[in-house]
Design a protein around this motif. Structure first.
Motif, PDB file in Angstrom:
ATOM      1  N   LEU A 176      -3.489   2.190  14.632  1.00 45.92           N
ATOM      2  CA  LEU A 176      -4.886   2.684  14.832  1.00 45.92           C
ATOM      3  C   LEU A 176      -5.999   1.509  14.571  1.00 45.92           C
ATOM      4  CD1 LEU A 176      -4.776   6.170  13.270  1.00 45.92           C
ATOM      5  CD2 LEU A 176      -4.868   5.402  15.639  1.00 45.92           C
ATOM      6  N   ALA A 177      -5.289   0.400  14.059  1.00 47.60           N
ATOM      7  CA  ALA A 177      -6.211  -0.788  13.266  1.00 47.60           C
ATOM      8  C   ALA A 177      -7.234  -1.136  14.222  1.00 47.60           C
ATOM      9  CB  ALA A 177      -5.486  -2.107  13.046  1.00 47.60           C
ATOM     10  N   LEU A 178      -7.117  -1.303  15.586  1.00 50.04           N
ATOM     11  CA  LEU A 178      -8.142  -1.698  16.431  1.00 50.04           C
ATOM     12  C   LEU A 178      -9.127  -0.701  16.865  1.00 50.04           C
ATOM     13  CD1 LEU A 178      -9.177  -3.889  18.568  1.00 50.04           C
ATOM     14  CD2 LEU A 178      -7.568  -3.119  20.484  1.00 50.04           C
ATOM     15  N   GLN A 179      -8.601   0.455  16.869  1.00 52.77           N
ATOM     16  CA  GLN A 179      -9.680   1.644  17.268  1.00 52.77           C
ATOM     17  C   GLN A 179     -10.644   1.738  15.766  1.00 52.77           C
ATOM     18  OE1 GLN A 179      -7.735   5.500  17.778  1.00 52.77           O
ATOM     19  NE2 GLN A 179      -9.661   6.591  17.677  1.00 52.77           N
ATOM     20  N   ALA A 180     -10.061   1.565  14.476  1.00 56.21           N
ATOM     21  CA  ALA A 180     -10.570   1.671  13.426  1.00 56.21           C
ATOM     22  C   ALA A 180     -11.699   0.576  13.195  1.00 56.21           C
ATOM     23  CB  ALA A 180      -9.912   1.800  12.154  1.00 56.21           C
ATOM     24  N   LYS A 181     -11.214  -0.552  13.585  1.00 55.50           N
ATOM     25  CA  LYS A 181     -11.898  -1.830  13.542  1.00 55.50           C
ATOM     26  C   LYS A 181     -13.379  -1.691  14.494  1.00 55.50           C
ATOM     27  CE  LYS A 181     -12.120  -6.917  13.720  1.00 55.50           C
ATOM     28  NZ  LYS A 181     -11.443  -7.987  13.982  1.00 55.50           N
ATOM     29  N   ARG A 182     -13.044  -1.156  15.811  1.00 57.93           N
ATOM     30  CA  ARG A 182     -14.205  -0.914  16.568  1.00 57.93           C
ATOM     31  C   ARG A 182     -15.257   0.250  16.208  1.00 57.93           C
ATOM     32  NH1 ARG A 182     -10.933  -1.097  22.402  1.00 57.93           N
ATOM     33  NH2 ARG A 182     -10.489  -3.375  22.704  1.00 57.93           N
ATOM     34  N   SER A 183     -14.637   0.989  15.628  1.00 57.18           N
ATOM     35  CA  SER A 183     -15.468   2.256  15.175  1.00 57.18           C
ATOM     36  C   SER A 183     -16.119   1.961  13.745  1.00 57.18           C
ATOM     37  CB  SER A 183     -14.565   3.450  14.996  1.00 57.18           C
ATOM     38  OG  SER A 183     -14.115   3.956  16.167  1.00 57.18           O
ATOM     39  N   GLY A 184     -15.817   0.752  13.166  1.00 58.20           N
ATOM     40  CA  GLY A 184     -16.241   0.456  11.875  1.00 58.20           C
ATOM     41  C   GLY A 184     -15.885   1.233  10.763  1.00 58.20           C
ATOM     42  N   VAL A 185     -14.702   1.494  10.903  1.00 59.97           N
ATOM     43  CA  VAL A 185     -14.084   2.547   9.689  1.00 59.97           C
ATOM     44  C   VAL A 185     -13.026   1.738   8.801  1.00 59.97           C
ATOM     45  CG1 VAL A 185     -12.694   4.654   9.021  1.00 59.97           C
ATOM     46  CG2 VAL A 185     -14.573   4.562  11.216  1.00 59.97           C
ATOM     47  N   THR A 186     -13.151   1.764   7.716  1.00 60.30           N
ATOM     48  CA  THR A 186     -12.117   1.222   6.770  1.00 60.30           C
ATOM     49  C   THR A 186     -11.228   2.219   6.292  1.00 60.30           C
ATOM     50  OG1 THR A 186     -13.850  -0.302   5.991  1.00 60.30           O
ATOM     51  CG2 THR A 186     -11.711  -0.110   4.524  1.00 60.30           C
ATOM     52  N   ILE A 187      -9.934   1.934   6.391  1.00 62.96           N
ATOM     53  CA  ILE A 187      -8.918   2.977   5.776  1.00 62.96           C
ATOM     54  C   ILE A 187      -8.202   2.177   4.599  1.00 62.96           C
ATOM     55  CG2 ILE A 187      -6.689   3.921   6.606  1.00 62.96           C
ATOM     56  CD1 ILE A 187      -7.490   3.900   9.448  1.00 62.96           C
ATOM     57  N   ARG A 188      -8.295   3.217   3.456  1.00 66.00           N
ATOM     58  CA  ARG A 188      -7.645   2.771   2.267  1.00 66.00           C
ATOM     59  C   ARG A 188      -6.271   3.530   1.766  1.00 66.00           C
ATOM     60  NH1 ARG A 188     -13.118   2.910   0.161  1.00 66.00           N
ATOM     61  NH2 ARG A 188     -12.536   4.618  -1.052  1.00 66.00           N
ATOM     62  N   ASN A 189      -5.252   2.990   2.017  1.00 62.19           N
ATOM     63  CA  ASN A 189      -3.774   3.478   1.794  1.00 62.19           C
ATOM     64  C   ASN A 189      -3.548   3.560   0.204  1.00 62.19           C
ATOM     65  OD1 ASN A 189      -1.527   4.767   1.579  1.00 62.19           O
ATOM     66  ND2 ASN A 189      -0.335   3.408   3.179  1.00 62.19           N
ATOM     67  N   GLU A 190      -3.639   4.384  -0.396  1.00 63.93           N
ATOM     68  CA  GLU A 190      -3.530   4.485  -1.973  1.00 63.93           C
ATOM     69  C   GLU A 190      -2.133   5.079  -2.473  1.00 63.93           C
ATOM     70  OE1 GLU A 190      -6.826   6.191  -3.955  1.00 63.93           O
ATOM     71  OE2 GLU A 190      -8.349   4.622  -2.913  1.00 63.93           O
ATOM     72  N   ILE A 191      -1.212   5.464  -1.331  1.00 60.53           N
ATOM     73  CA  ILE A 191       0.054   6.031  -1.625  1.00 60.53           C
ATOM     74  C   ILE A 191       0.754   4.974  -2.329  1.00 60.53           C
ATOM     75  CG2 ILE A 191       1.925   7.529  -0.279  1.00 60.53           C
ATOM     76  CD1 ILE A 191      -0.784   8.694  -0.273  1.00 60.53           C
ATOM     77  N   PRO A 192       1.623   5.454  -3.325  1.00 58.05           N
ATOM     78  CA  PRO A 192       2.715   4.512  -3.979  1.00 58.05           C
ATOM     79  C   PRO A 192       3.948   4.343  -3.223  1.00 58.05           C
ATOM     80  CG  PRO A 192       2.578   6.750  -5.096  1.00 58.05           C
ATOM     81  CD  PRO A 192       1.468   6.834  -4.073  1.00 58.05           C
ATOM     82  N   ASP A 193       4.453   2.945  -3.390  1.00 57.19           N
ATOM     83  CA  ASP A 193       5.669   2.785  -2.654  1.00 57.19           C
ATOM     84  C   ASP A 193       6.812   3.910  -2.607  1.00 57.19           C
ATOM     85  OD1 ASP A 193       4.762   0.536  -1.529  1.00 57.19           O
ATOM     86  OD2 ASP A 193       4.997  -0.799  -3.066  1.00 57.19           O
ATOM     87  N   ASP A 194       6.863   4.301  -4.064  1.00 57.21           N
ATOM     88  CA  ASP A 194       8.239   5.188  -4.484  1.00 57.21           C
ATOM     89  C   ASP A 194       8.253   6.608  -3.972  1.00 57.21           C
ATOM     90  OD1 ASP A 194       6.315   5.483  -6.302  1.00 57.21           O
ATOM     91  OD2 ASP A 194       7.589   5.430  -7.926  1.00 57.21           O
ATOM     92  N   LEU A 195       7.018   7.184  -3.460  1.00 58.49           N
ATOM     93  CA  LEU A 195       6.835   8.601  -2.949  1.00 58.49           C
ATOM     94  C   LEU A 195       7.728   9.132  -1.843  1.00 58.49           C
ATOM     95  CD1 LEU A 195       5.138  11.004  -3.586  1.00 58.49           C
ATOM     96  CD2 LEU A 195       3.507  10.442  -2.035  1.00 58.49           C
ATOM     97  N   HIS A 196       8.330   9.899  -2.153  1.00 57.04           N
ATOM     98  CA  HIS A 196       9.026  10.688  -1.024  1.00 57.04           C
ATOM     99  C   HIS A 196       8.649  12.133  -0.732  1.00 57.04           C
ATOM    100  CE1 HIS A 196      11.493   7.131  -2.098  1.00 57.04           C
ATOM    101  NE2 HIS A 196      12.262   7.263  -1.059  1.00 57.04           N
ATOM    102  N   VAL A 197       8.668  12.653   0.321  1.00 55.18           N
ATOM    103  CA  VAL A 197       8.477  13.910   0.809  1.00 55.18           C
ATOM    104  C   VAL A 197       9.711  14.248   1.772  1.00 55.18           C
ATOM    105  CG1 VAL A 197       6.105  13.738   0.579  1.00 55.18           C
ATOM    106  CG2 VAL A 197       7.150  13.347   2.731  1.00 55.18           C
TER     107      VAL A 197
END
Length: 777
Positions: A645-666
């Motif tokens: 979604l990077a291109l769509q987010a960039k064109r829309s001017g939306v910053t996406i911040r992923n704060e999920i830790p590396d070791d999280l499992h679901v």
């Protein structure tokens, strides 16, 4: 010393030569007798001997006879070659005749400066030490006619010097041999001139490393250097003595060293001052003191934490001493009673509970009047300052003499056991309560020992299959079938060892019917259990009936699903045919679609196909519910979707911040998880606000066995008061976007719930929205 001897000898020789020359001059001038010359020689405090050119003694004074221990007859006419006496050097080596003073002057024709010689007789058992000077007396032609030898007796001085050296050596050996006494010597510039073995061991510098270095460079910490330099200078220059004191110096490795330091100022014969420091290593003493402090603090803490008061009773004067905790445990301080040793007993009785005062006092006095072999022990109540009652456990022991006989001192403690007493009373009440409660339980209840022996029971007699006589006092294996007995013994051991409730079931035939029982076993004390047996025959029967009904319902659901698939397939087929015919018609006769009704038919057909597709998606979710649940590491999945979604987010001017830790499992269905994450992010991008910089923040929180994934944005927001009940409905839209179909949230909720989770939302119009998705870990 040698320089002093040389100086004195030279001065005496010079004086004698001058006087002799003067006398001879006067004698020749006045033609007087040698009486004046003799008088001069006798007045000198030095021995004088005059030899002729053949070394024969021609003149001497009485001081020479005294020093040499000879008479006039013995000395007159003697030569330097006489074998009855010897000259020795300072090392006690006998000199050759050529090295005798008179021969040295005669041979060289020059003056002999003051030199140390020893004079002794043949066997040299006794030595007289003299400082000898010699001068030649020459005639007008320059030839030596006579040799003047003068000498002073310095035997006592030599002996004193020898004794001093020996004494110094003895003290040096003592200082060197002391194992824990560091001795260092310093000159006026604070440079090391002496460093004994103990100094090497204590400070870590060898003698070679220390000599010549300054005091402050070796063992003085930075914070003391200025004071030490000042104090040493004041003592050296002004006589202000440095007092003995405890200091913390430093070792060669920089670690601190506690010492007790003494200081002595000595003065050399040359008048130079030397400072000697005598240091005692206090490391072990400090460690011992620290341990004592720690132990004392530990004991004080134990007494304070344990609410224990100490006491001491003296039988001789009937004094009672008590520690402060004796009073503080009752809410008082010793000052509240003007307490002293004499009033100790009366204060104790004053604080006693009125009902226990007489009995407690009598028991204590009985102990004191007896032999006091066994420890004193008593339980009684005392009154707290707030009026409440405190239970006290008082214990004491007579202090013994080294021979085991009793002293007049009894030491003891007062321990507040109110909590224990209250707990004991509460336990009695609880046991009475549990006993009453057991009587109200309709189930069979048995008390068994760890080895499986029936100890007690509670049951309606009608519920018992056996009479009490048939099982009380017997083991489970003697009463029950072996298979059931094994289950019971395993449950008993697990309940006692694990301190937990253990359940098991068994079945047994009774009157042509199988009866089912559930047994719950719980530990009761350390070696006993309570087993409660419930007849679950009716429950098992009902459960079997429910299973049969569920089986029938599953079969009906299966038929309904098959029917739904058939209907869906047929509708989709007919719809596809209809759309195909409409498309062919449009291709062959496009002008007919200018008619409004035909356009509406086309649109309705398309909507019908879309609706059937959506219904199939929902049906697929319901059919796959609970299947394919796997453990998934969340961050890589989320990173991949964000990248797409990077291109769509960039064109829309939306910053996406992923704060999920590396070791999280679901635990999730991979396809569902992808769909949910994609819907959350695309909705946040689609419903952004054009009034500010937009962002989507993804974070998580662990709550018990769930993880909460949160998608927070600062977009348009949703009026939950108006739309909250319809938010997850099918085909529900709220912002008038033309490309919104109202299906994403509906499907996401179904997918989350299909995986055993839930979805919640918080939102405010004009501020933003946060979706919280709860998934199992």
């Amino acid at each position: 010393m040698q320089d002093f001897i040389s100086l004195m000898g030279s001065m005496i020789s010079c004086i004698i030569r001058m006087e002799i020359k003067k006398s001879m001059a006067e004698y020749s001038q006045t033609n007087r007798s040698d009486r004046r010359f003799r008088s001069l020689l006798e007045s000198l405090n030095a021995g004088v001997v005059i030899h002729d050119a053949n070394t024969q003694i021609v003149e001497f004074n009485s001081k020479a006879l005294e020093i040499l221990g000879l008479t006039k007859e013995q000395i007159t006419g003697k030569t330097a070659f006489d074998p009855h006496w010897h000259f020795i050097d300072e090392n006690h080596q006998i000199l050759s005749v050529d090295e005798y003073p008179v021969n040295r002057v005669l041979e060289t024709g020059k003056r002999l400066p003051a030199t140390l010689f020893g004079i002794c007789t043949e066997n040299c058992t006794s030595v007289t030490w003299v400082s000898v000077s010699g001068s030649p007396i020459k005639n007008p032609d320059g030839a030596v006619e006579e040799i003047l030898i003068s000498f002073i007796d310095i035997t006592k001085r030599i002996e004193t010097q020898k004794n001093l050296r020996e004494s110094e050596e003895r003290f040096r050996m003592i200082f060197e041999s002391l194992p824990k006494l560091s001795v260092q010597g310093y000159n006026k510039d604070r440079e090391v001139i002496y460093w004994n073995k103990a100094s090497e061991e204590i400070y870590g510098y060898s003698k070679e490393q220390a000599l010549g270095r300054k005091l402050e460079e070796l063992i003085i910490p930075d914070n003391l250097k200025e004071d030490v330099i000042r104090d040493v200078s004041n003592w050296m220059d002004h006589g202000l003595k440095i007092p003995s004191s405890e200091l913390e110096l430093k070792r060669a490795d920089g670690t601190p060293l506690p010492v007790f330091s003494n200081h002595i100022m000595l003065e050399t014969p040359e008048g130079e001052r030397e400072l000697y420091c005598i240091d005692i290593d206090l490391t072990n003493l400090k460690l011992t003191e620290e341990k004592l402090r720690e132990n004392e603090e530990r004991y004080r803490s134990i007494i304070a934490v344990s609410n224990t008061g100490a006491w001491e009773y003296n039988l001789e004067n009937e004094y009672l001493w008590t520690s402060p905790e004796y009073f503080t445990m009752l809410g008082y301080s010793p000052d509240d009673f003007n307490y002293d040793f004499e009033t100790g007993i009366s204060v104790w009785q004053q604080l006693m509970h009125p009902e226990d005062r007489d009995s407690a006092s009598r028991r204590f006095l009985d102990y004191l009047s007896g032999e006091m072999k066994d420890p004193y022990e008593n339980y009684f109540r005392m009154v707290h300052r707030d009026g409440s009652t405190r239970w006290i456990w008082s214990r004491g022991q007579n202090l013994k003499n080294p021979d085991g006989s009793p002293t007049k001192i009894v030491l003891g403690t007062h321990i507040d056991i109110t909590k224990s007493k209250n707990a004991e009373e509460e336990l009695k009440q609880r046991e009475a309560y549990l006993s009453s409660l057991l009587k109200t339980i309709p189930d069979l209840t048995f008390v068994l020992s760890r080895d499986g022996t029936y100890l007690d029971y509670h049951a309606d007699e009608s519920n018992l299959l056996l009479s009490p006589q048939q099982f009380l006092g017997k083991k489970v294996s003697d009463v029950m079938p072996q298979e059931i007995a094994n289950l019971q013994m395993e449950a008993i051991e697990q309940a006692i060892s694990g301190r937990k409730l253990v359940e098991f079931r068994y079945s047994i035939p009774e009157e042509d019917e199988i009866h089912h029982y559930n047994v719950r076993v719980v530990a009761f004390g350390l070696e006993r259990v309570i087993a409660m047996i419930t007849d679950i025959t009716d429950s098992v029967r009902n459960l079997n009936q429910i299973k049969e009904l569920l089986k029938k319902e599953e079969e009906q659901n299966l038929r309904l699903v098959n029917f739904t698939h058939i209907v869906s397939h047929n509708l989709r087929t007919h719809t596809a045919n209809m759309l195909g015919l409409i498309s062919l018609t449009e291709m062959e006769t496009p002008e007919v679609f200018e008619h409004e009704y035909l356009r509406l038919i086309k649109e309705s057909s398309s909507h019908l196909e879309e609706t059937i597709s959506h219904l199939n998606q929902v049906l697929d979710i319901n059919l796959e519910m609970g299947e394919n649940m796997t453990e998934i590491r969340l961050k890589p999945v989320l990173d991949a979707i964000i990248q797409n979604l990077a291109l769509q987010a960039k064109r829309s001017g939306v910053t996406i911040r992923n704060e999920i830790p590396d070791d999280l499992h679901v635990r999730a269905v991979p396809a569902y998880l992808d769909s949910i994450l994609l819907n959350m992010l695309t909705n946040a991008i689609k419903f952004r606000s054009d009034q500010r910089d937009s962002y989507v923040r993804i974070y998580q929180k662990i709550t018990g066995s769930e993880v909460v994934l949160s998608f927070e944005d600062n977009g348009l927001g949703i009026d939950l008061d108006r739309h909250g009940s319809k938010l997850f409905g099918m085909y529900k839209t709220f912002h008038g976007k033309k490309d919104s179909k109202g299906l994403g949230l509906f499907i996401s909720r179904y997918q989350v719930e299909a995986m055993g989770g839930r979805i919640e939302v918080s939102s405010k119009p004009g501020v933003g929205t946060t979706f919280h998705i709860y998934l199992p870990l």
